[in-house]
Write an enzyme that holds these catalytic residues in place. Structure first.
Site, PDB file in Angstrom:
ATOM      1  CE  LYS A 140       0.168  -8.224   9.540  1.00 34.91           C
ATOM      2  NZ  LYS A 140       1.155  -9.148   8.868  1.00 34.91           N
TER       3      LYS A 140
ATOM      4  CG  HIS B  54       7.698  -6.293  14.824  1.00 38.03           C
ATOM      5  ND1 HIS B  54       7.422  -5.354  13.867  1.00 38.03           N
ATOM      6  CD2 HIS B  54       7.461  -7.499  14.237  1.00 38.03           C
ATOM      7  CE1 HIS B  54       7.041  -5.962  12.754  1.00 38.03           C
ATOM      8  NE2 HIS B  54       7.059  -7.257  12.946  1.00 38.03           N
TER       9      HIS B  54
ATOM     10  CB  SER C 207      -3.181  -5.666   8.933  1.00 30.22           C
ATOM     11  OG  SER C 207      -2.227  -6.371   8.211  1.00 30.22           O
TER      12      SER C 207
HETATM   13  P1  A3P Z   1      -2.844  -5.582   4.935  1.00 31.56           P
HETATM   14  O1  A3P Z   1      -3.084  -6.801   5.776  1.00 31.56           O
HETATM   15  O2  A3P Z   1      -3.678  -4.418   5.376  1.00 31.56           O
HETATM   16  O3  A3P Z   1      -2.969  -5.836   3.468  1.00 31.56           O
HETATM   17  P2  A3P Z   1       3.934  -6.110   8.105  1.00 31.56           P
HETATM   18  O4  A3P Z   1       4.885  -6.332   7.015  1.00 31.56           O
HETATM   19  O5  A3P Z   1       4.368  -5.097   9.122  1.00 31.56           O
HETATM   20  O6  A3P Z   1       3.493  -7.406   8.728  1.00 31.56           O
HETATM   21  O7  A3P Z   1       2.631  -5.438   7.478  1.00 31.56           O
HETATM   22  C1  A3P Z   1       1.783  -6.199   6.630  1.00 31.56           C
HETATM   23  C2  A3P Z   1       0.887  -5.250   5.878  1.00 31.56           C
HETATM   24  O8  A3P Z   1       1.632  -4.572   4.859  1.00 31.56           O
HETATM   25  C3  A3P Z   1      -0.225  -6.013   5.167  1.00 31.56           C
HETATM   26  O9  A3P Z   1      -1.342  -5.120   5.173  1.00 31.56           O
HETATM   27  C4  A3P Z   1       0.368  -6.175   3.771  1.00 31.56           C
HETATM   28  O10 A3P Z   1      -0.558  -6.453   2.768  1.00 31.56           O
HETATM   29  C5  A3P Z   1       1.012  -4.812   3.592  1.00 31.56           C
HETATM   30  N1  A3P Z   1       2.025  -4.795   2.524  1.00 31.56           N
HETATM   31  C6  A3P Z   1       3.045  -5.657   2.325  1.00 31.56           C
HETATM   32  N2  A3P Z   1       3.725  -5.341   1.204  1.00 31.56           N
HETATM   33  C7  A3P Z   1       3.142  -4.233   0.697  1.00 31.56           C
HETATM   34  C8  A3P Z   1       3.374  -3.427  -0.458  1.00 31.56           C
HETATM   35  N3  A3P Z   1       4.368  -3.684  -1.308  1.00 31.56           N
HETATM   36  N4  A3P Z   1       2.548  -2.378  -0.682  1.00 31.56           N
HETATM   37  C9  A3P Z   1       1.547  -2.094   0.171  1.00 31.56           C
HETATM   38  N5  A3P Z   1       1.264  -2.830   1.277  1.00 31.56           N
HETATM   39  C10 A3P Z   1       2.045  -3.884   1.540  1.00 31.56           C
END
Ligand code: A3P
Length: 287
Positions: A44, A99, A129
């Site tokens: 996340k 991860h 998140s």
């Molecule tokens: P939120 O749940 O706070 O919106 P991961 O990819 O490590 O699982 O992280 C997921 C988080 O990254 C989520 O945060 C998601 O919305 C955000 N995310 C994914 N793509 C993104 C982008 N292009 N710009 C900004 N945030 C992004």
């Protein structure tokens, strides 16, 4: 954070999607290539965003691959069951997501010239998140008690164990020239500057038009709409897409909408204690 789990060398992992064999393969057998690019983070923290940026940089801003191959196939997570099949289809330079904490990482990485991009994020936003993530990913028992999630997180009772240990472990190698350290908050604040720095680190010379294209296709709205990036291609036995979106909100500071003042103070106190030995300040601490 409740899920059927097992422990591997002190790290909590979910049954079925990981196994001792899948982690052991990465640790001991994976043959790291000198041009491999590892996209590493605690869950996340913006892993998918970084995967998209790296894929676009690799292809000089051309979005064809991002629009035709699911993100979990073109930048697969090395520790997941099934990775070895995906690995065979990767083209060089391979983009491999992970991860894993530093102590479980592929031993052969440390003897190679491969590179690691390590993305970090304000842990309070990670908790938020995660909270929403538990609703859509079926391996988790849906978390209804936010306080409980905060407590589990600080105790390391979470997928991939303790965030504090993860960060501290990776920070041990941060001065290595094969290592690029960035935060989600820097990416949000200065996406162009971040992409320029990343391209340079990867030895790529992108012109302004190509950088524009990287930024356009890795933007929150584009990734949310792109079915190859938003995980809607993932099988419904693992994801319940009716319960929310993987690409959810994409902002920094959403914790302020979820934490009470008491919860925030509780977390900050533990954060100060656990991070004090690092003697580092992180980008998100400025806000
Ligand atoms: P939120 O749940 O706070 O919106 P991961 O990819 O490590 O699982 O992280 C997921 C988080 O990254 C989520 O945060 C998601 O919305 C955000 N995310 C994914 N793509 C993104 C982008 N292009 N710009 C900004 N945030 C992004």
């Amino acid at each position: 954070m409740l899920f059927d789990h097992f422990e591997y060398k002190g790290v909590r992992l979910a049954q079925k999607v990981y196994s001792e064999e899948s982690i052991g393969y990465v640790e001991n057998e994976l043959k790291v290539l000198d041009d491999d690019i590892f996209n590493v983070s605690y869950p996340k923290s913006g892993t998918n965003w970084m995967a998209e940026i790296l894929t676009l940089i690799k292809h000089n801003g051309d979005a064809t691959i991002c629009q035709s191959i699911p993100i979990f196939e073109r930048a697969p997570w090395q520790e997941l069951v099934g990775f070895q099949e995906k690995e065979k289809k990767l083209t060089q330079p391979r983009i491999i997501s992970s991860h894993l904490p530093q102590h479980l990482f592929a031993k052969s990485f440390f003897k190679s010239k491969a590179k690691i991009i390590y993305t970090m994020r304000n842990p309070k936003d990670i908790i938020v998140s995660l909270f929403h993530f538990t609703k859509i990913v079926k391996i988790f028992k849906e978390c209804e008690n936010f306080q409980q999630l905060i407590e589990d997180f600080v105790k390391g009772n979470a997928l991939y164990g303790s965030w504090f240990d993860h960060v501290k472990g990776w920070m041990q190698v941060k001065d290595d020239s094969r290592f690029f350290f960035i935060t989600y908050e820097e990416l949000l604040k200065d996406p162009r500057g971040s992409v320029v720095k990343l391209s340079k680190f990867l030895g790529k010379q992108l012109d302004d038009g190509q950088i524009d294209s990287v930024l356009k296709h890795s933007s929150f709205n584009n990734m949310k709409e792109n079915k190859m990036s938003n995980w809607t291609q993932m099988k419904s036995d693992l994801f319940d897409h009716t319960k929310g979106s993987f690409i959810r909100k994409g902002v920094s500071g959403d914790w302020k909408n979820h934490f009470t003042v008491a919860q925030s103070e509780y977390f900050d106190k533990i954060y100060q204690e656990k991070m004090k030995d690092l003697n580092m300040s992180f980008f998100w601490e400025q806000f």
